[in-house]
Design a protein around this motif. Structure first.
Motif, short mmCIF file in Angstrom:
data_model
loop_
_atom_site.label_atom_id
_atom_site.label_comp_id
_atom_site.label_asym_id
_atom_site.label_seq_id
_atom_site.Cartn_x
_atom_site.Cartn_y
_atom_site.Cartn_z
N UNK A 72 0.86 -1.19 0.00
CA UNK A 72 0.00 0.00 0.00
C UNK A 72 0.89 1.23 0.00
N UNK A 73 1.11 1.78 -1.20
CA UNK A 73 1.99 2.92 -1.36
C UNK A 73 1.25 4.22 -1.09
N UNK A 74 1.89 5.13 -0.37
CA UNK A 74 1.35 6.46 -0.09
C UNK A 74 2.33 7.48 -0.65
N UNK A 75 1.83 8.47 -1.34
CA UNK A 75 2.67 9.52 -1.92
C UNK A 75 2.25 10.86 -1.35
N UNK A 76 3.21 11.57 -0.74
CA UNK A 76 2.95 12.90 -0.18
C UNK A 76 3.36 13.95 -1.20
N UNK A 77 2.56 15.01 -1.31
CA UNK A 77 2.91 16.08 -2.23
C UNK A 77 2.40 17.41 -1.71
N UNK A 78 3.07 18.44 -2.15
CA UNK A 78 2.66 19.80 -1.84
C UNK A 78 2.06 20.42 -3.09
N UNK A 79 1.29 21.46 -2.90
CA UNK A 79 0.69 22.16 -4.04
C UNK A 79 0.74 23.65 -3.78
N UNK A 80 1.05 24.39 -4.82
CA UNK A 80 1.06 25.84 -4.73
C UNK A 80 0.72 26.43 -6.08
N UNK A 81 0.35 27.68 -6.06
CA UNK A 81 0.02 28.36 -7.30
C UNK A 81 1.01 29.50 -7.48
N UNK A 82 1.63 29.53 -8.66
CA UNK A 82 2.60 30.58 -8.99
C UNK A 82 2.25 31.16 -10.35
N UNK A 83 1.99 32.45 -10.37
CA UNK A 83 1.67 33.16 -11.62
C UNK A 83 0.58 32.45 -12.43
N UNK A 84 -0.46 32.00 -11.74
CA UNK A 84 -1.59 31.37 -12.41
C UNK A 84 -1.39 29.91 -12.78
N UNK A 85 -0.24 29.34 -12.43
CA UNK A 85 0.05 27.94 -12.74
C UNK A 85 0.03 27.15 -11.43
N UNK A 86 -0.74 26.06 -11.41
CA UNK A 86 -0.75 25.17 -10.25
C UNK A 86 0.45 24.24 -10.35
N UNK A 87 1.23 24.16 -9.27
CA UNK A 87 2.35 23.23 -9.21
C UNK A 87 2.02 22.16 -8.18
N UNK A 88 2.06 20.91 -8.60
CA UNK A 88 1.88 19.76 -7.72
C UNK A 88 3.25 19.11 -7.61
#
Length: 136
Positions: A72-88
């Motif tokens: 059972x794999x779990x993946x952690x990620x952050x998300x932010x928005x920069x200049x109208x672009x979503x970064x995951x």
């Protein structure tokens, strides 16, 4: 809306350390498909649990689950928005089995891992300390 998927060096190392020992190449393809779903459906999947993939949130970062017969794999990620672009941004991955070590609750250990290791990688990423690259 543009959504970019980024990998951090710690995630890349985590993933390849587990690949072949805890999950196989066919299951690794599932991670690729899930990543494409995350890109296609972000941020709707964060706001609506019926939109795939199912995203959980803890300690200010997010996670997705892959439940295979082998692990059972779990993946952690952050998300932010920069200049109208979503970064995951992929930060870390672990399996519940390795976190529980057969003695403790894997879910609680995952939340601890997110609050310590993954959150640390997220902070270092935002400070520009961690190497990362855009995959799409």
């Amino acid at each position: 809306m543009a959504v970019e998927i980024w990998l951090t060096e710690p995630y890349y190392k985590d993933f390849h350390k587990r690949k072949d020992s805890l999950f196989d190449d066919l299951e690794a393809v599932d991670v690729y498909v899930l990543t494409q779903l995350l890109q296609a459906n972000w941020p709707q999947c964060l706001q609506n649990p019926t939109v795939l993939p199912e995203v959980g949130t803890k300690s200010g970062i997010h996670y997705v689950k892959l439940d295979w017969p082998t692990c059972r794999l779990r993946i952690a990620f952050g998300a932010r928005q920069e200049r109208g672009i979503h970064k995951v941004v992929a930060l870390s991955c672990r399996t519940k089995q390795e976190l529980s070590k057969g003695r403790s609750n894997g879910t609680q250990e995952w939340y601890k891992h997110m609050a310590t290791h993954a959150l640390g990688v997220w902070d270092d990423y935002r400070r520009g300390i961690v190497h990362s690259w855009k995959i799409y």
